[in-house]
Every structure is written in structure tokens, then in C-alpha cells.
Design an enzyme around this catalytic site. Structure first.
Site, short mmCIF file in Angstrom:
data_model
loop_
_atom_site.label_atom_id
_atom_site.label_comp_id
_atom_site.label_asym_id
_atom_site.label_seq_id
_atom_site.Cartn_x
_atom_site.Cartn_y
_atom_site.Cartn_z
N GLN B 229 0.83 -1.20 0.00
CA GLN B 229 0.00 0.00 0.00
C GLN B 229 0.87 1.26 0.00
O GLN B 229 0.34 2.36 -0.10
CB GLN B 229 -0.91 0.02 1.24
CG GLN B 229 -1.94 -1.10 1.26
CD GLN B 229 -2.83 -1.09 2.49
OE1 GLN B 229 -3.07 -2.15 3.07
NE2 GLN B 229 -3.32 0.07 2.91
N ARG B 376 -8.85 -0.81 8.00
CA ARG B 376 -9.74 0.17 7.40
C ARG B 376 -10.03 1.31 8.37
O ARG B 376 -11.18 1.61 8.68
CB ARG B 376 -11.03 -0.50 6.95
CG ARG B 376 -11.71 0.27 5.83
CD ARG B 376 -12.79 -0.51 5.18
NE ARG B 376 -13.27 0.23 4.02
CZ ARG B 376 -13.88 -0.34 2.99
NH1 ARG B 376 -14.05 -1.64 2.96
NH2 ARG B 376 -14.29 0.38 1.99
N CYS B 377 -8.97 1.94 8.85
CA CYS B 377 -9.14 3.04 9.80
C CYS B 377 -7.84 3.81 9.88
O CYS B 377 -6.80 3.35 9.46
CB CYS B 377 -9.56 2.47 11.15
SG CYS B 377 -8.56 2.84 12.57
N GLU B 746 -12.77 4.87 5.03
CA GLU B 746 -12.79 4.15 6.31
C GLU B 746 -13.92 4.56 7.24
O GLU B 746 -14.13 3.94 8.28
CB GLU B 746 -11.43 4.35 6.99
CG GLU B 746 -10.30 3.75 6.16
CD GLU B 746 -8.93 4.33 6.48
OE1 GLU B 746 -8.86 5.47 6.96
OE2 GLU B 746 -7.93 3.65 6.22
#
Lengths: 161, 792
Positions: B229, B376-377, B746
Site C-alpha cells: 500500500q 480500514r481506519c 474508512e
């Protein structure tokens, strides 16, 4: 050992170890990488292909089990440069994000609407519940399959008229 | 600047695929044809395959490793052990949180699944066969499986190899003002407390992690195809960890099958595959199987939180105290900005105007997998949001109020922005009551409360859950936020070719978010070149500008801002060229959606395409040729997306089964660039939030055996369980972002778990049930009901 089968309309004869998983045969021996591996335990469905028109998880089949049978992978969906209705549906309804589950989802969806041309939302959700998607939350996948079913129905009406 | 909202502008945007248009995705075609190109699809001549031998024990001393049987298998090329790596000073590597992590264990194994040896062979099947033959002699040690055990006196010291480490404590970190908070609690008329655990879960993207390392022994070029990523940051870390010259390293992060934070850290497999390729002189592929992924790579959460809110006589929150104990596993490898030991957990005051807050965080080593990532945060914002939204629910119960009332009474008010929180964040913009109102209207809240009262009178269990989250995303600014020292800016490079079509290269990296479409739309909006004429490139460090990557919802806030600004630079250069073509003064040149004209002559225009052609063919004297630029954008602040989520559940008293009947999600992520893609992101996040609330769990037995190590035990929602979502929106632009966007990837995972859990508690609180820890499974609800004497 030698295994002879048909894949996306072409006959293939390959030499493989008997223990070779079908997903590895397709990806490694045949170089068709649209079929993915997500879990190794038949839970996620990323490796789904159609075997004689029925969805199967290719990580759980051994290569010799293909003998004399017909396999369809994502690479076999579009015909003559034209997208299949299921592919059109996934594009139009934003039914894919990362694309990793998409081949399996599309193949399951295609088999579903061939067996049941007018599925309810619940029938679609049950029908695709062997396939995991981490990105979309399924709502748009359901719509994509409905989109394809509607397109097929419209084409059939046009064909009759 | 906010986006122009006139009708003419809207028509132009539609034609261009500009901001606000639900343009179908440009990247879809390859995925629909099965031509997506993921790391496992990379095949190179002479490529070998690597399989990792992992520890079956959570804590054990390694007395010896015998790889002779494995080496004897035909087709095996090498067995790499920690001892071999130690000869090259690679047995340990630095982590993103300033600790060290074993690449391959040399002295002890410290969690089940830890990397002990790597088998490299001609095929993956041979490597798997041989890996089973590597014999490791272990002396099992007592395992420590909770942070409470870890910090208790006399606990076995897990990191005994670290000089000066005599216990299992990792960090102590505080935020806020203790004195002011103590004073607030002293004058409170009511104090409401909550103790809760956000259990360990896992991002588990459908594509696992892996790489193909290809080091050319002659040229020294290192090409590493990698599930990353953050390819640029990873290249720098590879240069530092492996001592490779950075200019010779090329990281290619091709299509990624999801990430969700799992593909931010550097894992031992990447390092060993790279070292092996260097030593053997052939490409080496390493691809995790699902169990490898679940038991060894970046987990999420595992936070034990307790705290209290001080409330005055008017029902206003006046102080907040939170204590946090984090389980970080065997190595402190959390992926987070280096100054912050518990990420951005101090956003825990949430959407509420709480004048005093004090947060105390402590971390502990355990015999569990390392690598706390933000599933996802944005760096532990999920845990913070969950805690405050659950605590507000408890406060409402104790105040005897509707939880909506408690929230409306305590929201930061729209006129208070920019708002500085008690823990030091400057919230950029917000209108929390507006989002709440939209959500209540969509749900038909009052009617449902009546239905609930009627059902309760009949003894039926129905609950309505409320959560009004605020996130902090889009890091930097670079002065305060860095990853391993690298400032958290991001970049965009835009080149418009003579025919008026362009290439946009970015430092961020899509994992399915649709960057190839969304970022082309930003250029379309800014330059008036159709989005279809802009090709977006990412993920190849040789061919994109340096950036920190995609996580913490930072692509749009940072990379999106860089894109808008570089496009504006080109637009300004275009004015110089237009002035030359019109033989006019540059100050008199106007630009509107791809058309330049001289002030007062709106019908005589040069298009951006004309200007692009002239940039290569007909330039004024002294102006550099070309229409190209690059921007490195360091944001002045983060962005603060928010929203209100409402959930309705029905609970079966006989079985404890919870059914989610409705889920209304109102998000405010500022300006929406592609609404279709934004809604897709929200659907996905709500589903992962649902999974976390009800299904997903990584846990361990007393010996440290991981339970949740495959998709039969680690339960991911399918279409069958997943609720139908109803989405709504408000739009409060970010005042400091060039196009007013805040980021959305997110929000739904951050906001939704508390909404789901609050709905369950809302159904049960009248029975005296105030907390059930996630995942809320039927057996937990059943047991809670039985403990209160409720039967069928």
C-alpha cells in the site's frame, strides 16, 4: 499423468501430477490467471470456475477430475469481443472494486441466472453466499446480477419478436 | 475553495466526467476480463518458490534446526534459517514503531506462526513438501496471551533479547490535561463509566500478501513486485534494512486484491525472498496462504479500554477519562506515525464538546502475532470512536434519556468550527446535528421508538442503535506526522501531451478504491480535459513521484489535493501560452472549464487542447516547453469526516440471535468526487463493520494457539448475512482542502461497529445488560439474557 478436457471451448491435453489442484493447473500450466486463490479451504470462492456449466471451487478439485469435462473460466465469458451480460452488469452497477473476487462472482452469477432467469434478491444472496467479497458489501453485486438477468430477459423477448 | 455549483458548471462537469459525476470506472475492463495483474500473476523466467516454516508454539526456545531432509528433496534449492540471515545482519529488522522484529527466529519463537525457516524450491508443491520436513527442536516456554498477564509481576519476559527489557511493558503514553480533567470530575453531578474490549480482528484482504523478488546479480538491480500500500516508503525501508542502494531498487505494486491496512507493514517473507534472490541469483516468489495471512500478518485492535465521562447538572459532558491497555503482540510493529504510540486514539472525545480530557495508554508484549494495523481506519481512530460512542450510549441509559437527545445536547455545534479538542486536534469543519437529522428522518426514528415500546410491553426485544462518529484522516501535516521518519506528504505529477491527453502519476496506491477514475475526474474538473483522456499511473517507484501511500483515508485528502494543485499549476502556465496566442496581456486571460479567452471576448476561445499543442509547438520566448508539473503536497491539517449511523435490530429471546433489520448511514465526507465510488466504499466499510461487530474474531487459547486461522474459524460476512444499507449524506466541505474533499474509505468501518452494538444494548439495557463485547454472537446474547433470568 495426462488429462484431456475442454476449457473455454478449446480442447487441452496436459501432463500433470495427479495431486495438482485444478486452480494451479489453470493458473500455472495454462497461464490463465483470472482464476484466483483466496483461502485454500473452499470458503471464499475466488477460484470458482464452471464445470459443465455448474460453479465449482477449483482449489478443491484435483486435475484428473477434469477428464472429459468442460471448464469455463472468466477468460471465456466475453465472446467475439462482446462482454457477457454478467460482465456488463458488474460494470454498470459498480459491482467490483479490487477485482479479486470478481471472476468467481461473475461465474456464480452467470450460472445462477441461467438456472433461474428471474431470481429474487434473496435467491441471489443465497446463490452467491459461497463467495466472499471484502470490498463491495454485496449490494452492488446483487444489482449487477439483477442487471444481467434483466438484460438476458430483454434479449429473449427481442429474440422471440 | 468550494466547487462551483451553477447549472452551467454542472453540465460541463457531466460532459467532462468532472467532480460530482458517477462516472463508470475506467479500471473495470481488465478485471472483467480476468486480466487484472496481481502479484501472484507475475511469472518470471527461472522463478523459484518460497514457503515459510512457522512455529507451532507460541513461546519456545529453539535448540536446533535440521534441514537435511528438506534439502534432500529433489528440486529444493535452499533452506534459509535465521542463522544464515544473521551472517548477513538480516536476522532482525526495524519495525514501523521503533522496535525490532525477528525476520527468522534465532533464539526463541515468540508467537505461534512465527517465521523460523524458508524453503526455496523449483515449484511451490516441492517447497511445501520440503517445508514439512524441516525439523525444529523446540523447548516450550510458558505462553503469555493477554496484556493483563503480561504486565503482572513474575510474567515470563518475552523480549529477553532486548537490552534493559526486564518486563513486558512497551510504552506509556498520555494525552490531554490531567489536572483540568480531575477538576471536571470533582464538580460533576454524575459520572458514567464503561469498561470494554475491542477484540483482535484481521483485515484479511481477499488477496493475501506476497512478493516476487528479482535481483540481478550482474547489474545489482532489484525489482520487487510486492503487495504494498506504500511502495515508495517500502523502497526506502528496503534500502535501509537490506542495505541495498535505493536507486537500484524498484518496487512494483501491481493490482492489489484489497488491503485495508494489511499491506502497510514490511513482513519477514518480503525480506527473505529478497535476500534469497540476491544469494541464489534467480527470482523468488513468496505468496502467503490464508492461514499464513491470518496468523502472522498485521492484525487489528486488541485494545482494552475503560473510562468515564463527567456530566454536569444540565446533562453536559464536562470531562473524559480513558485508560487503554493495548496488546501489541511479540514485537511492537504497529503501523502508525512515529510520535504516537497509540495512533490517533486521542480523538476519543469524538463528536462532543468535552472541555477536559485525559487519556492514558500502556502497551504490552504478548506471545501473539505482531503488527497492529489500522483495519480500514486511520491509526486507532476506530477504537476511539467505538469507545466514546459506547460510553455515550451508557450515559444516555444512566441519564434516562433518548440517546439522540444526549448526543444533540453535547455535539460540537456547527458555529464552533474550527474547533480545538481537549486532546489537541483542530477539527476542520462539521455539522453534526444536520447529519443526525437526515438519519433520523430516513429511518423514521420516532415511529420505530413507538414500535419498540409496544414490543417491549409484549416482552419482545428490539433495539435502535445510534452512533455519531468523527474521524481524523488524511495525515500529515508532515511536521507532526511521519512514518519511520518520512513526512506524510503526497505527490502528483501531471503531463499533458501535445494532443491534449495526459498522464497523471501518483504517490498513493489504489487497492480497489478506483483511483484511475476518481483522480482523472479531479483533473477533468480543474483543466477541462475529459476524464477519459487522463491515464492514471500508480504503484511503480521508477515511474511515479515519491509519496507515502494509501492508508488512513489519505489518498483523496493528500494525493487528491496534490492532483488539484498540479492541475492548477498547468492551468496557470496555460494562461501564459494563451496570452501569447491571443497577443494579449496575461492578466486579461480568463479560464473556465477547459477554455481560455481574453476578458471581454468570451466567444473567441482557445481550448486546453489548443494550449497543450502550443506548449510543444508555439511558445512565447523565454517559456519552457511542455505542459507538465509535479506537486508535493503537505496538508496544513488533517480532515474530519463524520456522520450518524442508525441500526435497528430484533433479538430472539430463545436463541439470542440478533437480526439487523435496518441500517441507515449518513456520511459527510465533504465534497464527493465520484458519488458511485463513494457509496461503494461506504457499503464495503459497513459490511466490514458488521463483520467485526458480529462475526470476525482472532483469539487464542491459554497456550497461545491461534483460533481464527482460516475462513472456517475467522468468519467473514457473506451476502446472506450482510444487511441491506440505506445511505444518506450531508456535504460540509473541508475548508483547507483544494476541492473540499475529506476522504471516505474508512468512515463506515470506524462508525458502524458502535451503531450495531448500541442497537443490541438498546434492546437489552432495560434488563440491566450494559455491555457485550464484540463479536456479538448468539451464545453471548443468550448467556446475557439467561444471567438476567430471561427465558423463552
Amino acid at each position: 499423468m495426462k488429462v484431456t478436457f475442454e476449457i473455454n471451448g478449446a480442447e487441452k491435453s496436459v501432463d500433470v501430477e495427479a495431486r495438482t489442484l485444478v486452480v494451479d493447473l489453470i493458473r500455472t500450466k495454462l497461464g490463465m490467471t483470472g482464476t484466483h486463490i483466496g483461502c485454500d479451504t473452499s470458503n471464499c470462492g475466488a477460484c470458482t470456475v464452471l464445470l459443465d456449466g455448474r460453479p465449482v471451487k477449483s482449489c478443491t478439485l484435483l486435475a484428473p477430475m477434469l477428464e472429459g469435462r468442460k471448464v469455463t473460466t472468466v477468460e471465456g465469458l466475453a465472446q467475439g469481443g462482446k462482454l457477457d451480460a454478467i460482465q456488463e452488469g458488474f460494470h454498470a452497477e459498480h459491482g467490483l472494486q479490487c477485482g479479486f473476487c470478481t471472476p468467481g462472482m461473475m461465474l456464480v452469477g452467470k450460472a445462477l441466472i441461467e438456472a433461474n432467469p428471474h431470481p429474487t434478491e434473496d435467491e441471489i444472496r443465497w446463490g452467491i453466499s459461497g463467495n466472499i467479497c471484502r470490498c463491495t458489501g454485496y449490494m452492488n453485486i446483487v444489482k449487477a446480477i439483477q442487471h444481467a438477468a434483466a438484460a438476458n430477459a430483454a434479449e429473449n423477448v427481442a429474440g422471440v419478436a | 475553495m468550494a466547487v462551483d455549483t451553477t447549472e452551467a458548471a454542472a453540465a460541463a462537469r457531466q460532459a467532462m466526467g468532472g467532480i460530482g459525476v458517477s462516472l463508470a470506472r475506467k479500471e473495470d475492463a481488465r478485471f472483467l476480463h480476468g486480466q487484472g495483474h496481481y502479484v501472484d500473476d507475475v511469472v518470471l523466467p527461472g522463478m523459484l518458490h518460497m514457503v515459510i516454516v512457522r512455529s507451532p508454539h507460541a513461546h519456545a526456545r529453539i535448540k536446533g534446526i535440521d534441514s537435511s531432509a528438506a534439502m534432500a528433496v529433489p528440486g529444493v534449492i535452499a533452506v534459509v534459517t535465521g542463522e544464515l540471515l544473521a551472517q548477513h545482519k538480516l536476522a532482525w529488522m526495524p519495525t514501523l514503531s521503533g522496535d525490532t522484529q525477528a525476520v527468522l527466529a534465532t533464539d526463541k519463537v515468540r508467537f505461534q506462526g512465527q517465521e523460523v525457516a524458508c524453503v526455496i524450491a523449483e515449484t511451490k508443491y516441492i517447497a511445501e513438501d520440503a517445508a514439512a520436513l524441516v525439523s525444529v527442536d523446540y523447548e516450550p516456554l510458558q505462553a503469555v496471551t493477554t496484556p493483563q498477564q503480561a504486565i503482572a509481576p513474575g510474567a515470563p519476559v518475552i523480549r529477553d533479547e532486548k537490552e534493559g527489557q526486564t518486563d513486558n511493558k512497551i510504552y506509556h503514553w498520555e494525552a490531554g490535561d490531567k489536572e483540568a480533567t480531575d477538576a471536571a470530575f470533582a464538580r460533576a453531578t454524575k459520572v458514567v463509566s464503561l469498561e470494554t474490549f475491542y477484540p483482535r480482528c484481521h483485515p484479511s484482504p481477499l488477496e493475501t500478501c506476497g512478493c516476487v523478488a528479482d535481483l540481478d546479480p550482474v547489474t545489482g538491480n532489484a525489482t520487487i513486485y510486492m503487495t504494498s500500500q506504500a511502495p515508495h516508503a517500502h523502497r526506502t525501508l528496503f534500502a535501509i534494512v537490506a542495505g541495498l542502494p535505493e536507486e537500484k531498487i524498484r518496487i512494483i505494486s501491481p493490482d492489489l486484491g484489497g488491503g485495508f491496512g494489511n499491506k502497510v507493514p514490511i513482513y519477514p517473507g518480503y525480506v527473505v525472498a529478497t535476500a534469497a534472490s540476491l544469494l541464489i541469483g534467480r527470482p523468488v516468489k513468496w505468496i502467503e496462504d490464508r492461514t499464513d495471512n491470518l496468523i502472522s500478518t498485521g492484525f487489528a485492535r486488541d485494545y482494552y479500554m475503560d473510562g468515564s465521562v463527567a456530566i454536569d447538572e444540565n446533562g453536559k459532558f464536562i470531562g473524559l477519562r480513558v485508560n487503554l491497555l493495548s496488546d501489541n503482540g511479540a514485537f511492537f510493529a504497529d503501523a502508525q506515525p512515529s510520535k504516537f504510540k497509540a495512533g490517533l486514539f486521542h480523538i476519543v472525545t469524538g463528536s462532543y464538546d468535552i472541555p477536559a480530557a485525559h487519556i492514558v495508554a500502556n502497551g504490552a508484549y504478548t506471545n501473539k502475532a505482531p503488527g497492529g494495523v489500522a483495519y480500514r481506519c486511520s491509526f486507532r481512530v476506530t477504537e476511539a470512536s467505538y469507545f466514546i460512542e459506547r460510553l455515550v450510549e451508557s450515559a444516555a441509559v444512566e441519564l434516562g434519556q433518548d440517546p439522540v437527545t444526549t448526543r444533540l445536547n453535547n455535539f460540537i455545534q456547527p458555529e464552533a468550527f474550527p474547533y480545538t479538542s481537549a486532546s489537541g486536534f483542530e477539527y476542520d469543519s462539521g455539522d453534526y446535528p444536520a447529519a443526525m437529522k437526515v438519519a433520523l428522518d430516513m429511518l423514521g426514528y420516532d415511529e420505530l421508538r413507538k414500535e419498540q415500546a409496544e414490543k417491549r410491553a409484549r416482552g419482545e426485544l428490539m433495539g435502535i442503535g445510534v452512533a455519531s462518529f468523527t474521524e481524523v484522516v488524511g495525515a500529515g501535516k508532515g511536521k507532526d506526522y511521519d512514518i519511520a521518519g518520512l513526512r506524510m506528504f503526497d505527490s502528483a505529477e501531471l503531463r499533458i501531451h501535445p494532443t491534449g491527453k495526459g498522464i497523471l502519476k501518483l504517490g498513493v496506491k489504489s487497492q480497489g478504491q478506483g483511483h484511475e477514475t476518481t483522480f482523472a475526474q479531479i483533473v477533468a474538473e480543474e483543466l477541462g480535459i475529459p476524464a477519459s483522456d487522463i491515464e492514471v499511473r500508480e504503484g511503480d517507484t521508477d515511474n511515479t513521484p515519491f509519496g507515502l501511500g494509501t492508508y488512513a483515508s489519505r489518498s483523496t485528502p493528500v494525493g487528491g489535493a496534490a492532483t488539484a494543485i498540479v492541475a492548477r499549476k498547468l492551468r496557470d502556465k496555460g494562461k501564459l501560452i494563451a496570452a501569447h496566442l491571443f497577443e494579449a496581456d496575461v492578466a486579461d486571460i480568463e479560464f473556465d472549464h477547459g477554455k481560455y479567452n481574453v476578458k471581454g471576448s468570451p466567444d473567441n476561445v482557445k481550448t486546453i487542447q489548443d494550449i497543450a499543442f502550443a506548449a510543444y509547438t508555439n511558445l512565447p520566448d523565454g517559456l519552457e516547453a511542455g505542459l507538465e508539473g509535479v506537486t508535493y503536497y503537505d496538508p496544513p491539517n488533517m480532515t474530519f469526516p463524520f456522520g450518524t449511523y442508525l441500526v435497528v435490530v430484533d433479538i430472539d429471546k430463545g436463541t439470542g440471535q440478533v437480526k439487523v433489520r435496518r441500517m441507515v448511514a449518513v456520511d459527510d465526507c465533504g465534497v464527493r468526487i465520484n458519488p458511485m465510488i463513494v457509496e461503494g466504499q461506504i457499503h464495503g466499510g459497513l459490511t466490514e463493520g458488521f463483520g467485526i461487530a458480529f462475526m470476525e474474531l482472532i483469539t487464542f487459547d491459554d497456550e497461545g494457539n491461534c483460533i481464527g486461522s482460516n475462513f472456517m474459524d475467522y468468519l467473514i460476512p457473506t451476502a446472506w448475512e450482510t444487511p441491506r444499507f440505506e445511505l444518506g449524506q450531508t456535504v460540509t466541505p473541508s475548508p483547507h482542502h483544494p476541492i473540499g474533499a475529506k476522504g471516505v474509505g474508512e468512515s463506515a468501518t470506524v462508525g458502524s461497529p458502535a451503531a450495531y452494538v448500541n442497537a443490541v444494548i438498546d434492546a437489552l439495557s432495560h434488563l440491566g445488560i450494559t455491555n457485550i463485547d464484540m463479536p456479538i454472537t448468539s451464545d453471548k446474547v443468550w448467556a446475557a439474557l439467561r444471567s438476567k433470568g430471561v427465558t423463552e
